[in-house]
Enzyme design. Structure first.
Site, PDB file in Angstrom:
ATOM      1  N   CYS A  57     -11.088   2.994  -1.873  1.00  0.00           N
ATOM      2  CA  CYS A  57      -9.877   3.477  -1.089  1.00  0.00           C
ATOM      3  C   CYS A  57      -9.616   2.878   0.240  1.00  0.00           C
ATOM      4  O   CYS A  57     -10.518   2.338   0.888  1.00  0.00           O
ATOM      5  CB  CYS A  57      -9.951   4.921  -0.762  1.00  0.00           C
ATOM      6  N   THR A  58      -8.277   2.358   0.538  1.00  0.00           N
ATOM      7  CA  THR A  58      -8.058   1.666   1.621  1.00  0.00           C
ATOM      8  C   THR A  58      -8.524   2.246   2.930  1.00  0.00           C
ATOM      9  O   THR A  58      -8.694   1.480   3.869  1.00  0.00           O
ATOM     10  CB  THR A  58      -6.540   1.583   1.775  1.00  0.00           C
ATOM     11  N   HIS A  59      -8.389   3.318   2.943  1.00  0.00           N
ATOM     12  CA  HIS A  59      -8.840   4.241   4.272  1.00  0.00           C
ATOM     13  C   HIS A  59     -10.598   4.304   4.592  1.00  0.00           C
ATOM     14  O   HIS A  59     -10.818   4.568   5.521  1.00  0.00           O
ATOM     15  CB  HIS A  59      -8.315   5.699   4.418  1.00  0.00           C
ATOM     16  N   CYS A 115      -3.435  -0.938  -2.284  1.00  0.00           N
ATOM     17  CA  CYS A 115      -3.929   0.376  -2.856  1.00  0.00           C
ATOM     18  C   CYS A 115      -4.738   0.378  -3.980  1.00  0.00           C
ATOM     19  O   CYS A 115      -4.434   0.098  -5.013  1.00  0.00           O
ATOM     20  CB  CYS A 115      -2.644   1.097  -2.793  1.00  0.00           C
ATOM     21  N   ASN A 116      -5.917   0.985  -3.844  1.00  0.00           N
ATOM     22  CA  ASN A 116      -6.756   1.230  -5.004  1.00  0.00           C
ATOM     23  C   ASN A 116      -5.952   1.998  -6.117  1.00  0.00           C
ATOM     24  O   ASN A 116      -6.234   1.779  -7.309  1.00  0.00           O
ATOM     25  CB  ASN A 116      -8.021   1.918  -4.653  1.00  0.00           C
ATOM     26  N   THR A 117      -5.502   3.208  -5.726  1.00  0.00           N
ATOM     27  CA  THR A 117      -4.900   4.125  -6.503  1.00  0.00           C
ATOM     28  C   THR A 117      -3.640   3.227  -7.235  1.00  0.00           C
ATOM     29  O   THR A 117      -3.423   3.453  -8.513  1.00  0.00           O
ATOM     30  CB  THR A 117      -4.226   5.146  -5.884  1.00  0.00           C
ATOM     31  N   ASP A 143       0.863  -1.324  -0.052  1.00  0.00           N
ATOM     32  CA  ASP A 143      -0.025   0.179   0.003  1.00  0.00           C
ATOM     33  C   ASP A 143       1.016   1.239   0.187  1.00  0.00           C
ATOM     34  O   ASP A 143       2.007   1.228   0.346  1.00  0.00           O
ATOM     35  CB  ASP A 143      -0.870   0.229   1.300  1.00  0.00           C
ATOM     36  N   SER A 144       0.327   2.402  -0.296  1.00  0.00           N
ATOM     37  CA  SER A 144       0.988   3.505  -0.471  1.00  0.00           C
ATOM     38  C   SER A 144       1.252   4.021   1.039  1.00  0.00           C
ATOM     39  O   SER A 144       2.217   4.935   1.027  1.00  0.00           O
ATOM     40  CB  SER A 144       0.220   4.793  -1.018  1.00  0.00           C
ATOM     41  N   GLU A 197      -6.135   9.266   8.630  1.00  0.00           N
ATOM     42  CA  GLU A 197      -4.782   9.250   9.115  1.00  0.00           C
ATOM     43  C   GLU A 197      -4.554  10.225  10.347  1.00  0.00           C
ATOM     44  O   GLU A 197      -4.072   9.731  11.468  1.00  0.00           O
ATOM     45  CB  GLU A 197      -3.774   9.765   8.046  1.00  0.00           C
ATOM     46  N   TYR A 237      -0.468   8.528  -2.808  1.00  0.00           N
ATOM     47  CA  TYR A 237      -0.609   8.125  -4.267  1.00  0.00           C
ATOM     48  C   TYR A 237      -1.734   9.072  -4.830  1.00  0.00           C
ATOM     49  O   TYR A 237      -1.525   9.465  -5.823  1.00  0.00           O
ATOM     50  CB  TYR A 237      -0.579   6.665  -4.482  1.00  0.00           C
ATOM     51  N   GLY A 238      -2.784   9.227  -3.996  1.00  0.00           N
ATOM     52  CA  GLY A 238      -4.076   9.638  -4.846  1.00  0.00           C
ATOM     53  C   GLY A 238      -3.953  10.862  -5.854  1.00  0.00           C
ATOM     54  O   GLY A 238      -4.786  11.091  -6.415  1.00  0.00           O
TER      55      GLY A 238
HETATM   56  N1  DGL Z   1      -4.074   3.665  -0.363  1.00  0.00           N
HETATM   57  C1  DGL Z   1      -4.663   4.741  -1.452  1.00  0.00           C
HETATM   58  C2  DGL Z   1      -6.015   4.139  -2.039  1.00  0.00           C
HETATM   59  O1  DGL Z   1      -6.476   3.027  -1.599  1.00  0.00           O
HETATM   60  C3  DGL Z   1      -5.295   6.199  -0.345  1.00  0.00           C
HETATM   61  C4  DGL Z   1      -3.930   6.864   0.023  1.00  0.00           C
HETATM   62  C5  DGL Z   1      -3.232   7.558  -0.785  1.00  0.00           C
HETATM   63  O2  DGL Z   1      -3.534   8.421  -1.694  1.00  0.00           O
HETATM   64  O3  DGL Z   1      -1.992   7.165  -1.236  1.00  0.00           O
HETATM   65  O4  DGL Z   1      -6.196   4.702  -3.119  1.00  0.00           O
END
Ligand code: DGL
Length: 274
Positions: A186-188, A69-71, A6-7, A154, A38-39
């Site tokens: 998104c992971t969060h 990570c979705n991104t 993940d990012s 976060e 990363y987003g």
């Molecule tokens: N992990 C990213 C996602 O799932 C969210 C955090 C980021 O922007 O890096 O898209």
């Protein structure tokens, strides 16, 4: 080992589900905390960073990597699968989270109106729309970028009035479109599940990533013995980060709701955009 990338911290939600549902395997988590988020980055940069992470996890012996990570799944997975793996690691696999969530979305919807929330990169890529339409023609997909949610999670601002106000603003358009299924892309966002569920109301089903991705991983391992037999099984989990290991440990324990004994620091060459 199964690599989970993940990012930052968010992918720990996915790791948590893997550990619960598939506890026998060994896992190695990598959070690119030094370069998160990363987003809001460009596709080229997200690809370069993700490829470095994949190389690191393969070097450490992972036979299979999940891009939690979705991104990264959105901007890097296809190129990694189609261009990088066949040349460098034809016998290993990298999987993402977008297709499992899109499949779950198609299974869940009754009216064919699906909403997706995610980072700016994920929503602007329209990857969910493409995958959903491949699975079911005629589906109506509404995407909404929610760039303020990652920092709020976060910071631990879950359940606060300010966060709920921002959530309502983001979700308003999707509610008006009468979606009956919402993908948390998104992971969060699973941390905001309760509030999102309340705001969207009882006519909308909220799809939570970790459970879905974990179910799909179980299926995948059952269908791919050539990979499954190469994943070690001692029930261990190790952690690595590109930023301060102590900070990762403290924050990571909050995300994971369990003790993290040791975290390894990884240093990537930041010049490689490659
Ligand atoms: N992990 C990213 C996602 O799932 C969210 C955090 C980021 O922007 O890096 O898209």
């Amino acid at each position: 080992m199964i690599g989970v990338f993940d990012s930052g911290f968010g992918g720990l939600t996915i790791l948590k589900a893997f550990r619960k549902d598939l506890p026998d395997y060994d896992y190695l988590y990598l959070g690119d905390n030094a370069r998160t988020p990363y987003g809001n980055k460009s596709p080229e940069v997200i690809y370069a960073y993700t490829r470095q992470a994949v190389e690191f996890l393969f070097d450490r012996g992972c036979a299979l990597i999940i891009l939690a990570c979705n991104t990264a799944s959105t901007e890097a997975l296809r190129k990694i699968q189609q261009e990088y793996l066949p040349v460098h690691h034809p016998d290993r696999r990298v999987l993402g989270v977008v297709i499992p969530l899109a499949e779950a979305g198609v299974e869940a919807t009754r009216t064919g109106r699906i909403g997706v929330i995610g980072t700016r990169a994920t929503i602007e890529s329209k990857v969910y729309e493409q995958e959903l339409l491949k699975l079911a023609e005629g589906i109506e997909v509404r995407g909404q970028a929610c760039p303020l949610l990652v920092p709020l999670v976060e910071e631990g601002w879950i359940g606060r009035p300010e966060t709920n106000m921002i959530l309502k603003k983001y979700l308003h358009r999707l509610k008006r479109k009468k979606i009956d299924t919402l993908i948390l892309g998104c992971t969060h966002y699973p941390f905001l599940y309760k509030d999102i569920n309340r705001i969207m109301g009882k006519n909308c089903r909220i799809l939570n990533g970790p459970e879905i991705v974990s179910d799909k991983l179980r299926d995948y391992l059952a269908r791919h013995p050539e990979i499954e037999t190469r994943v070690t099984r001692h029930g261990t989990v190790s952690f690595s980060t590109t930023d301060d290991p102590e900070r990762f440990r403290v924050y990571g324990e909050k995300f994971l709701h369990r003790k993290i004994p040791e975290v390894q620091r990884v240093i990537f060459d930041s010049g490689d955009q490659g």
